[in-house]
Each structure stands twice: as structure tokens, then as C-alpha cells.
Design an enzyme around this catalytic site. Structure first.
Site, mmCIF file in Angstrom:
data_model
loop_
_atom_site.group_PDB
_atom_site.id
_atom_site.type_symbol
_atom_site.label_atom_id
_atom_site.label_comp_id
_atom_site.label_asym_id
_atom_site.label_seq_id
_atom_site.Cartn_x
_atom_site.Cartn_y
_atom_site.Cartn_z
ATOM 1 C CG ASP A 31 -37.844 -80.416 70.987
ATOM 2 O OD1 ASP A 31 -36.874 -80.280 70.216
ATOM 3 O OD2 ASP A 31 -37.996 -81.422 71.707
ATOM 4 C CE1 TYR A 91 -35.131 -86.766 70.280
ATOM 5 C CE2 TYR A 91 -35.123 -86.578 72.677
ATOM 6 C CZ TYR A 91 -35.054 -85.992 71.420
ATOM 7 O OH TYR A 91 -34.916 -84.627 71.313
ATOM 8 C CG HIS A 122 -35.412 -76.208 68.204
ATOM 9 N ND1 HIS A 122 -36.356 -76.824 67.412
ATOM 10 C CD2 HIS A 122 -35.324 -76.951 69.333
ATOM 11 C CE1 HIS A 122 -36.806 -77.913 68.028
ATOM 12 N NE2 HIS A 122 -36.207 -78.003 69.195
#
Length: 463
Positions: free
Chosen positions: A223, A380, A436
Site C-alpha cells: 500500500d 492522500y 491487499h
């Protein structure tokens, strides 16, 4: 005619590839100051302090009161997890969180490994530092930094750490593991100023490793941890002996990738595509576009207005920072769908098929008790706010790299695409299972791949 076009495209792609490979590029950055206000006079305090995770009766009473005040929203009939977190499943999770989950016991589990904090560029950096109890005679432990992502935490590595620091196979390498919390995540202080992106985190983690006495080390990430450790390899390639990742979406698509999307289904061998590549990539509109749109709504919100969603919103105060129910639903929905897309069609989201509720809620509690959901989401905006083509996206990685290709990863990356960025790809391992959150879901498989990759790199270094 088609043959001539294909030949022309391939020749052009080869020339482009050779030109790009001949260019030597270096990622540059400068020291920052992320603390509140202006930097103090004098040098920075480089003291390292032990840190202990703690809790209190007041903290738990506040949590229980907020859970008790949850206003449930019924899910549509037979919607399962296709509309998001299912209401009946959320009721089950909240009931266990309120009545069965033992946070004090989990705090003891968190503290089984040594925690520390140190100030770097104005903010306190939290990290685990786990040294092996024994090292075979004639060998030394290899330093390894492992970096998490969102909505994970350092806790993702708790099943992996003992497999690396105390391997059962005497032929395996022994590691000395450092697991930091990205600034703004968990118990690392959040930056107080705008602009803190993955390159800034990479720069700070280089300083951390040097402060711990490591001039060279291995790095692993998934990630956001993939990007942070990749940036570490780009910033100081001589310091990173090897880079291991399990997530690597294309950051700067070029001609080889474009050609493979256009022609790969018809000519898979031409691009080295496997059956898994074909299954995960085609038809492209469904697999690469529609699926990405389905699962990326959170990303647009967090890359644009993270504070609005996470802060309390009067009069109900259901913001993620204010509501344990909202926080759990938002985080755990990712542990469902990102583990397997098929879990969207299950009433319980398949949450406990791969993880225990204790482990899932421990990760949620790290966000809840530290109040870090707002700052974690800002990461982000800081990264995407600079555009899709930040300088590091165009710079290749020459550090020896290993890639663990888990079949249920969010975005599938074929070997061809990976090699456009990671020019010294030492291992590419198709994994038997996993998604993930692979380090948490399949720690044994991850440990084996890290071992295999590192052994190869160490063998080459010894020659």
C-alpha cells in the site's frame, strides 16, 4: 499490413526502452520542518525514548458510551457488501467490540515488542524495533524496515515479525526489524504543515534508520508503504540493499504498457503474460476501469476534502473521528473487499475468513485511540495534490527489487509493467493466495518470499 504495424510498434517500444534505461536520474529532497510553528533555535533533539501503548477506564467508558449511542441504518435486502458495510454485520461487530473485545489484553499484545519515539524534523516518530534473541554464530542480523499503508498500521506486521526475527529454519536469514508508523498514522505525530507526502516520509525514515545506526538496510512495503520504500530506494540507493514490495501499481505508464493492453490478450506470449495476467487484466474496461471506479470512491474524497468527512458534523456528530461505528465500518469495509472482491457478495463481508475480529478491531483501535483518522486521510491529498506525475513517478529504481504478486491484490501488476519501473527485478513471485493486506493475511507466505529474495541479493553481494 498488421505484421508491419506490429514490427514498427515493437521497434519503437524497444528504442524508447533503451533510451529510458540509459538515463540516470536521482530523486532529490530537502530537510523539512513539520512541527508546529517555527523551528527552535539550536539543533534538533535526537534522543530516543521508550514508548508504551496504554489505555484507561475513562477511554473505554467513552468508547462504550459512543457505541451505545449508534443510530443504525438498515441495509437493503440482499445487498450484502455491494452497497458498502452491511448493517447486520456492523451490529455484530459493534456488539463484540462493546461486550467481548478485550482492549487491555490487546494493549499487552501490542507491548510485547519494544516501542520507541524520537523527534525528526519537528514531529515525534513512533516505531517498533525488534532485535532477534539469537543470531547464528558467524552471521549478523540484517536490518529491515517494514512500512504499512492505509487503513492499516504497524500492527499488520505482528504475525510476520517473529517469522523474520526468530525463524524456525536454521538455514534462514535472521532480521532485525524496524516498523515505523507513517507520520499522521497511529502513534506518530501528524505533520502540522501542508505538503507532507511519501517523499517526505521516505526522507524521515532514512534519518530514523541512520539514527538507529543502520547505514545500509533492506526495506519492505505494501500500500502506501510500497511508495514510501520505493522513494527511499530512489533517494539513497546505496543505503537500501534491497527493496521488497507486494503492491506496485504503474506510476508512469509508457509505450510497453500501452502496447500490452492493446495487444496482450491476443498475443500474451509477446508480453510474457501468464494465465493470471490475462484473467486479472482482460477485458480491460471491466477489470481496469469499472473495477477501479467501484473501489476508488474513498480515494477521491481523501485526495480532495479529507477533513470534512472525518471531523464531527453537528448535530449528530457521526464523523469518523467522532463515531466508533463509522470508523469501524469505513476501515473494515476495506479489509473485506480488498482481501477478495468476491467478499462483496457475502452477508458478513468474509471478514473472519481471513482475519480474527480481535486483530481487525485492534487495528481500528489504533486509529480510534490515537485520533489519527483525519491525518491519515490527508496523506492522500498531499500525494495526489501534486498531480499524477510527481518527479518520483518518472524515476526508475535500480536497487535490487523483489515483488510478491498476490492473486487478490487490488490492482494486478504483470512482470512487464513492473520492470518498467524496477529495472533490477531480482524476484517476481506469483503467490498461491492472498490479497491487499498480505502481511497480515498470509504472514508465512510473505516471510518465505522475503527470505528467498534477500538470500539471492546477499549471495550476489558476496560474489
Amino acid at each position: 499490413m498488421l505484421t508491419e504495424v506490429l514490427v514498427a510498434l515493437l521497434v519503437g517500444g524497444l528504442l524508447y526502452f533503451l533510451v529510458q534505461r540509459s538515463r540516470t536520474q536521482v530523486l532529490r529532497t530537502e530537510d523539512g520542518w513539520w512541527g508546529a510553528g517555527a523551528p527552535p533555535d539550536g539543533g534538533e533533539d535526537i534522543t530516543i525514548h521508550p514508548f508504551t501503548v496504554s489505555t484507561s477506564a475513562e477511554e473505554l467508558e467513552d468508547l462504550y458510551r459512543r457505541i451505545d449511542q449508534t443510530r443504525p441504518v438498515p441495509s437493503l435486502e440482499d445487498s450484502h457488501f455491494t452497497y458498502g458495510f452491511n448493517s447486520q454485520c456492523l451490529h455484530t461487530v459493534l456488539s463484540y467490540w462493546r461486550n467481548g473485545f478485550d482492549w487491555r489484553r490487546q494493549v499487552d499484545r501490542l507491548n510485547q515488542y519494544p516501542h520507541f519515539k524520537t523527534t525528526i524534523e519537528g514531529i515525534d516518530i513512533h516505531y517498533l524495533h525488534v532485535k532477534p534473541k539469537t543470531v547464528p554464530e558467524g552471521s549478523t542480523a540484517l536490518p529491515l524496515i517494514m512500512v504499512h499503508g492505509w487503513p492499516g498500521s504497524f500492527y499488520e506486521f505482528y504475525g510476520l515479525i517473529p517469522l523474520l526475527t526468530e525463524p524456525s529454519d536454521p538455514s534462514h536469514l535472521v532480521f532485525e526489524v524496524v516498523c515505523p508508523s507513517i507520520p499522521g498514522y497511529g502513534f506518530s505525530e501528524a505533520p502540522h504543515k501542508k505538503g507532507f507526502d511519501s517523499v517526505c516520509a521516505a526522507h524521515i525514515f532514512h534519518k530514523l534508520m541512520k539514527r538507529l545506526g543502520f547505514q545500509q538496510f533492506y526495506a519492505h512495503g505494501g500500500d502506501w508503504g510500497w511508495l514510501v520504500t520505493t522513494n527511499m530506494a530512489q533517494l539513497e540507493p546505496r543505503s537500501v540493499r534491497g527493496l521488497h514490495v507486494n503492491f506496485a501499481p504503474p506510476s508512469n505508464p509508457g509505450l510497453p504498457m500501452t502496447l500490452s493492453i492493446m495487444l496482450g490478450r491476443r498475443f500474451p506470449k509477446l508480453f510474457g503474460f501468464t494465465d493470471l495476467d490475462i484473467e486479472r487484466l482482460f477485458p480491460c474496461m471491466d477489470k481496469l476501469v469499472v473495477e477501479s471506479i467501484k473501489e476508488s470512491g474513498y480515494m477521491h474524497i481523501q485526495a480532495t476534502k479529507p477533513d470534512t468527512m472525518a471531523n464531527p458534523s453537528p448535530p449528530s456528530g457521526r464523523g469518523l473521528n467522532d463515531s466508533p461505528a463509522g470508523l469501524a465500518a469505513y476501515i473494515l469495509e476495506k479489509f473485506s473487499t480488498w482481501t477478495s472482491r468476491d467478499f462483496r457478495d457475502l452477508e458478513d463481508g468474509g471478514l473472519t475468513r481471513k482475519f480474527s475480529l480481535d486483530d481487525l478491531l485492534t487495528n481500528v483501535m489504533i486509529y480510534w485511540t490515537s485520533g489519527c483518522i483525519v491525518s491519515s486521510m490527508r496523506f492522500y491529498k498531499e500525494n495526489f495534490g501534486k498531480g499524477l506525475y510527481a518527479p518520483h513517478s518518472k524515476i526508475p529504481v535500480d536497487v535490487p527489487t523483489g515483488f510478491a504478486c498476490f492473486p487478490n491484490e487490488l490492482m494486478h501488476t504483470p512482470k512487464l509493467w513492473l520492470k518498467q519501473k524496477y529495472r533490477n527485478l531480482v524476484t517476481f513471485t506469483p503467490m498461491a493466495r492472498g490479497g491487499h493486506f498480505a502481511a497480515m493475511e498470509e504472514p508465512q507466505l510473505m516471510a518465505e518470499d522475503i527470505q528467498n529474495f534477500t538470500k539471492i541479493v546477499e549471495k550476489h553481494r558476496a560474489v
